[in-house]
Enzyme design. Structure first.
Site, PDB file in Angstrom:
ATOM      1  N   ALA A   1      59.084  30.239  85.549  1.00 53.86           N
ATOM      2  CA  ALA A   1      58.672  31.346  86.418  1.00 53.86           C
ATOM      3  C   ALA A   1      59.890  32.229  86.672  1.00 53.86           C
ATOM      4  O   ALA A   1      61.028  31.777  86.514  1.00 53.86           O
ATOM      5  CB  ALA A   1      58.158  30.775  87.734  1.00 53.86           C
TER       6      ALA A   1
ATOM      7  N   GLY B   1      57.638  26.634  84.380  1.00 58.23           N
ATOM      8  CA  GLY B   1      56.381  27.279  84.006  1.00 58.23           C
ATOM      9  C   GLY B   1      56.244  27.427  82.497  1.00 58.23           C
ATOM     10  O   GLY B   1      55.125  27.505  81.971  1.00 58.23           O
TER      11      GLY B   1
ATOM     12  N   GLU C   1      54.847  24.304  81.323  1.00 54.31           N
ATOM     13  CA  GLU C   1      53.464  24.232  81.827  1.00 54.31           C
ATOM     14  C   GLU C   1      52.537  25.089  80.966  1.00 54.31           C
ATOM     15  O   GLU C   1      51.412  24.699  80.658  1.00 54.31           O
ATOM     16  CB  GLU C   1      53.431  24.662  83.300  1.00 54.31           C
TER      17      GLU C   1
ATOM     18  N   GLU D   1      62.286  22.341  88.133  1.00 54.52           N
ATOM     19  CA  GLU D   1      62.005  22.951  89.443  1.00 54.52           C
ATOM     20  C   GLU D   1      62.720  22.254  90.589  1.00 54.52           C
ATOM     21  O   GLU D   1      63.131  22.879  91.564  1.00 54.52           O
ATOM     22  CB  GLU D   1      60.490  22.935  89.716  1.00 54.52           C
TER      23      GLU D   1
HETATM   24  C1  3H9 Z   1      59.188  27.439  87.760  1.00 58.60           C
HETATM   25  O1  3H9 Z   1      59.064  27.652  86.604  1.00 58.60           O
HETATM   26  C2  3H9 Z   1      58.061  27.067  88.659  1.00 58.60           C
HETATM   27  C3  3H9 Z   1      56.858  26.751  87.858  1.00 58.60           C
HETATM   28  O2  3H9 Z   1      56.437  25.451  88.103  1.00 58.60           O
HETATM   29  C4  3H9 Z   1      55.783  27.786  88.036  1.00 58.60           C
HETATM   30  C5  3H9 Z   1      55.211  27.861  89.386  1.00 58.60           C
HETATM   31  C6  3H9 Z   1      54.143  28.887  89.531  1.00 58.60           C
HETATM   32  N1  3H9 Z   1      64.047  33.542  86.433  1.00 58.60           N
HETATM   33  O3  3H9 Z   1      71.682  30.793  83.105  1.00 58.60           O
HETATM   34  P1  3H9 Z   1      72.041  32.010  82.338  1.00 58.60           P
HETATM   35  C7  3H9 Z   1      68.616  34.748  84.501  1.00 58.60           C
HETATM   36  S1  3H9 Z   1      60.685  27.583  88.524  1.00 58.60           S
HETATM   37  C8  3H9 Z   1      64.785  34.618  86.621  1.00 58.60           C
HETATM   38  O4  3H9 Z   1      73.314  32.684  82.656  1.00 58.60           O
HETATM   39  P2  3H9 Z   1      72.206  30.384  79.959  1.00 58.60           P
HETATM   40  C9  3H9 Z   1      69.940  34.307  85.103  1.00 58.60           C
HETATM   41  O5  3H9 Z   1      69.948  34.543  86.487  1.00 58.60           O
HETATM   42  C10 3H9 Z   1      61.784  28.003  87.201  1.00 58.60           C
HETATM   43  N2  3H9 Z   1      66.005  34.801  86.050  1.00 58.60           N
HETATM   44  O6  3H9 Z   1      71.978  31.728  80.763  1.00 58.60           O
HETATM   45  C11 3H9 Z   1      70.913  35.183  84.338  1.00 58.60           C
HETATM   46  O7  3H9 Z   1      70.887  36.467  84.925  1.00 58.60           O
HETATM   47  P3  3H9 Z   1      72.210  37.357  84.970  1.00 58.60           P
HETATM   48  C12 3H9 Z   1      62.101  26.843  86.353  1.00 58.60           C
HETATM   49  C13 3H9 Z   1      66.446  33.819  85.272  1.00 58.60           C
HETATM   50  O8  3H9 Z   1      72.003  30.698  78.543  1.00 58.60           O
HETATM   51  C14 3H9 Z   1      70.282  35.281  82.961  1.00 58.60           C
HETATM   52  O9  3H9 Z   1      68.899  34.953  83.125  1.00 58.60           O
HETATM   53  N3  3H9 Z   1      63.094  27.201  85.385  1.00 58.60           N
HETATM   54  C15 3H9 Z   1      65.726  32.661  85.039  1.00 58.60           C
HETATM   55  O10 3H9 Z   1      73.478  29.753  80.403  1.00 58.60           O
HETATM   56  C16 3H9 Z   1      70.884  34.332  81.954  1.00 58.60           C
HETATM   57  O11 3H9 Z   1      70.832  33.019  82.500  1.00 58.60           O
HETATM   58  C17 3H9 Z   1      64.395  27.058  85.608  1.00 58.60           C
HETATM   59  O12 3H9 Z   1      64.815  26.589  86.634  1.00 58.60           O
HETATM   60  C18 3H9 Z   1      64.462  32.536  85.644  1.00 58.60           C
HETATM   61  N4  3H9 Z   1      63.686  31.465  85.450  1.00 58.60           N
HETATM   62  O13 3H9 Z   1      71.048  29.389  80.435  1.00 58.60           O
HETATM   63  C19 3H9 Z   1      65.318  27.496  84.496  1.00 58.60           C
HETATM   64  N5  3H9 Z   1      66.441  31.860  84.212  1.00 58.60           N
HETATM   65  O14 3H9 Z   1      72.624  37.549  83.553  1.00 58.60           O
HETATM   66  C20 3H9 Z   1      66.469  28.258  85.048  1.00 58.60           C
HETATM   67  C21 3H9 Z   1      67.578  32.508  83.940  1.00 58.60           C
HETATM   68  O15 3H9 Z   1      71.786  38.582  85.683  1.00 58.60           O
HETATM   69  N6  3H9 Z   1      67.308  28.784  84.019  1.00 58.60           N
HETATM   70  N7  3H9 Z   1      67.587  33.705  84.578  1.00 58.60           N
HETATM   71  O16 3H9 Z   1      73.217  36.559  85.762  1.00 58.60           O
HETATM   72  C22 3H9 Z   1      68.195  28.046  83.322  1.00 58.60           C
HETATM   73  O17 3H9 Z   1      68.264  26.835  83.435  1.00 58.60           O
HETATM   74  C23 3H9 Z   1      69.133  28.761  82.417  1.00 58.60           C
HETATM   75  O18 3H9 Z   1      69.124  30.105  82.772  1.00 58.60           O
HETATM   76  C24 3H9 Z   1      68.805  28.665  80.901  1.00 58.60           C
HETATM   77  C25 3H9 Z   1      69.720  29.643  80.126  1.00 58.60           C
HETATM   78  C26 3H9 Z   1      69.099  27.228  80.442  1.00 58.60           C
HETATM   79  C27 3H9 Z   1      67.378  29.018  80.643  1.00 58.60           C
END
Ligand code: 3H9
Length: 709
Positions: free
Chosen positions: A63, A107, A110, A130
């Site tokens: 999400a 998500g 999911e 999450e």
């Molecule tokens: C969820 O899904 C709930 C569900 O159950 C649905 C319910 C309805 N959203 O980390 P990076 C941005 S909860 C918005 O530096 P990497 C991040 O802020 C979600 N923004 O890159 C950054 O922005 P900026 C569950 C996001 O290659 C840019 O993308 N998912 C999101 O080192 C690059 O990110 C998670 O918790 C997001 N979901 O790592 C996953 N994700 O450049 C969270 C990233 O402006 N994300 N951004 O600073 C991660 O673990 C890592 O970002 C990922 C990439 C491994 C994907």
């Protein structure tokens, strides 16, 4: 259709490509775009199956986390979430194959689990992270995952949030096939294979849900692990309950229960704090005036001066990142001691199964011990980690001035001394920077990067990028005594001593912070780090003491008695041979004596007062640091405290914690302490101003970001 989702065809297969860089989060418009594309595929009789794939570097990272704040602040209604899309995928007349590369997280997983099938490249990862945001899966993850992977695996993934590699996911039953070669081609071929065959929706597969007798021990063990490894966190327990619901209730009712628990977590302070931390960890890398394009020096070879606890740990940090490192000491016995400690630390890790003997051998081979500066002219970075004394540090910087390449970064690991004064011993102060590692340097994630007056942008950008290479989180701080972390820690530990002098039990002070969620209480930390360290610094800076201002008495007295903490078997506590602490009557006696000498009548002190005085001492100094510009933002301070000082992530850091209480309340309490205890509690001007304006530190950060943009 918006360009967030692209629709194309490859013969009889429709291809839906998500196009929401950088990580294909499910931002508004993405779920709707996928649903529209599905309708298009359904309306085309030539289409036999559908491939859902992510453009760019990942499938779907989950999400859009930015949207959660809008929901909890009331700007936006959550609505039905992803469920309409999931039903559309699940009930699609053309079977949908999720083609996964990069990450299918939250998500994203999911969505994939609502598809008929999932294929992935070997390097892909899936996960329900999450919980790291203080949430649980909110789009059926806790209900579909146990149906695919079994209850134990689903509990583990939802409770801890760790990613699972494609091979593990295939073994668990989450992924149907690993694709070698081009993912899209492989997925299209797979889609042709399954087209026309009956699909069993994941929601209808109950065979892995187990029996109550089988599941009970799984949930019990999970709760037990949560109590030990996830102390104080509510989301892991909610995640376990949600998976439990999958085993007890029909699918739709399980989804309802999941939604209820998700909502509870979403509106919790813990989740807000953890989301603050998620964005905070990324914000600290953004430095006004040092744009992303700033050229950086390539770091291929390092040299460390000083093979003591810090120098040895820093050398290990470089070796762990595959960077060869020279490790210099002044005398052979000190060098041997340093190297033996490194070897012992690595051997411990091998014994615990963290990595193999071969990895240890490779790392040891990257560390070259030396008694001379030979080879230092090849180093891209030289890190000084000698004894904490200005004279010696300046001497070292003068020596390396003659040897280091002109483009070598010159870093000092000082924890308290002025980088500007150290740099004054160098003919190239623009290359000098502080790299303040935290002990043990090879373990602790924090690196304070201290900017001197002359430090160049390139050296700052290099340091930030190097921190990432070393697996650290680099936070830029200004050059003041103790920088950010230790400067705040001073008042925190000072109050801990004052509280004991005024009548609080040693154990009560430590347990108040432990119960707050800190890894350890302030007096235990003193014993662990060595009380003599602060004693030595206090003596070095005694000329800065202001007459008439109260100073803590007990630690100096403990040190005078030779009680330096764990290393001497006694400090605030006494320690047995297994380093287990116990109350020591000698210390109780000393406290009484100090109280009599200082004319203090001991009183009973509540846990609330202990908590407030310790935490508000941190907050007040943090506000002062912010007002002086020694930290770029309040969130930088929070990230320092979470990664260097054991502050509980679910509180968001000291500054965010103050925000959650309300700065007016914090200011009022600090003003009360000021009246009662005097000048050391003078409220920081910034705190006073923000409290008066009804603002928070986070709002102050946002305003500062707008001003510098
Ligand atoms: C969820 O899904 C709930 C569900 O159950 C649905 C319910 C309805 N959203 O980390 P990076 C941005 S909860 C918005 O530096 P990497 C991040 O802020 C979600 N923004 O890159 C950054 O922005 P900026 C569950 C996001 O290659 C840019 O993308 N998912 C999101 O080192 C690059 O990110 C998670 O918790 C997001 N979901 O790592 C996953 N994700 O450049 C969270 C990233 O402006 N994300 N951004 O600073 C991660 O673990 C890592 O970002 C990922 C990439 C491994 C994907």
């Amino acid at each position: 259709m918006s360009d967030l989702v692209l629709y194309s065809t490859s013969g009889d297969i429709a291809v839906i490509t998500i196009n929401n860089p950088p990580v294909n989060a499910l931002s508004p418009g993405v779920p709707e775009g996928i649903a529209e594309s599905l309708e298009k595929a359904a309306a085309d009789s030539a289409i036999k199956a559908v491939v859902l794939i992510g453009g760019g570097r990942s499938f779907i990272a989950g999400a859009d986390i930015k949207e959660f704040g809008k929901i909890t602040s009331g700007q936006k209604d959550r609505g039905p979430g992803l469920h309409p899309l999931l039903s559309a995928l699940e009930n699609s007349p053309r079977p949908v194959v999720a083609a996964i590369h990069g990450q299918a997280f939250g998500g994203g997983l999911e969505v994939a689990m609502a598809c008929a099938h999932r294929v992935a490249v070997a390097a892909a990862q899936v996960g329900q992270p999450e919980v790291k945001l203080g949430l649980i899966p909110g789009a059926g993850g806790t209900q579909r995952l146990p149906r695919l992977a079994g209850v134990a695996k689903a509990v583990e993934m939802c409770q801890f949030g760790e990613p699972v590699k494609a091979s593990g996911a295939q073994q668990a039953g989450v992924i149907d096939r690993i694709i070698e070669g081009d993912l899209l081609e492989g997925a299209i071929a797979f889609a042709r294979e399954i087209a026309g065959k009956p699909v069993r929706r994941v929601r209808d597969r109950n065979e892995k849900l187990g029996t109550a007798e089988e599941n009970e021990p799984i949930f019990e063990a999970a709760r037990d692990a949560a109590g030990k490894r996830q102390r104080g966190l509510m989301a892991p327990l909610a995640a376990i309950r949600a998976v439990e619901a999958a085993t007890r209730l029909p699918f739709e009712e399980g989804v309802q229960e999941e939604a209820r628990l998700f909502r509870e977590c979403l509106f919790s302070t813990q989740s807000k704090a953890l989301i603050h931390v998620f964005f905070g960890e990324r914000t600290v890398a953004k430095i006004p005036g040092v744009p992303k394009e700033t050229p950086i020096y390539t770091i291929r070879r390092a040299a460390v001066i000083g093979a003591g606890t810090m120098g040895g740990g820093i050398a290990m940090t470089y070796a762990n990142a595959g960077i060869p490192v020279l490790l210099k000491e002044a005398a052979q016995d000190a060098l041997d001691r340093g190297l033996n400690t490194i070897r012992r630390n690595y051997a411990n890790s091998v014994a615990k199964g963290r990595f193999s003997q071969q990895v240890m051998d490779q790392r040891m081979a990257l560390i070259t011990p030396t008694l001379t500066y030979d080879g230092f002219n090849q180093a891209d970075i030289i890190v000084e980690a000698v004894f904490e004394g200005m004279g010696l540090k300046k001497q070292v910087f003068a020596e390396i001035d003659d040897i280091a390449r002109p483009d070598a970064v010159l870093a000092s690991n000082t924890s308290t001394l002025s980088i500007d004064e150290i740099a004054s011993a160098s003919s190239r102060p623009h290359m000098v920077v502080g790299h303040h590692f935290f002990s043990p340097a090879n373990v602790m994630r924090l690196l304070e990067i201290v900017r001197g007056k002359a430090t160049s942008k390139e050296v700052i950008a290099t340091s930030m990028s190097l921190a990432r290479m070393l697996g650290k989180i680099g936070v830029l701080v200004g050059n003041c005594r103790g920088f950010v972390g230790n400067r705040m820690f001073g008042p925190y530990r000072r109050e801990a001593q004052f509280l004991v002098e005024e009548g609080a039990d040693i154990e009560a002070v430590d347990s108040a912070m432990f119960e707050f969620g800190m890894a350890m209480g302030p007096l235990q930390v003193g014993d662990l780090a060595g009380l003599d360290v602060g004693w030595r610094i206090r003596k070095e800076f005694s000329h800065l003491e202001v007459p008439g201002v109260r100073k803590p008495l007990l630690e100096d007295r403990l040190c005078e008695m030779g009680r330096y903490g764990q290393k001497t078997g006694a400090g605030w506590y006494k320690y047995d041979e297994n380093r287990r602490p116990s109350r020591d009557p000698v210390v109780i006696e000393l406290i009484g004596q100090v109280q009599r000498e200082a004319g203090i009548s001991p009183r009973s002190i509540s846990q609330q007062e202990i908590t407030d005085r310790l935490l508000y001492a941190l907050v007040n100094e943090g506000a002062r640091i912010l007002e002086e510009g020694m930290a770029l933002r309040s969130v930088d301070i929070d990230i320092i405290y979470l990664n260097g000082y054991g502050f509980p992530a679910y509180r968001g850091g000291p500054m965010f914690y103050a925000d959650t209480l309300g700065l007016a309340k914090v200011h009022e309490r600090i003003s009360g302490f000021h009246k009662q205890h005097g000048v050391l509690w003078t409220p920081a001007l910034l705190l006073e101003r923000l409290a008066g304006e009804g603002k928070s530190f986070s709002e102050h950060d946002r305003a500062a970001a707008v001003a510098t943009a």
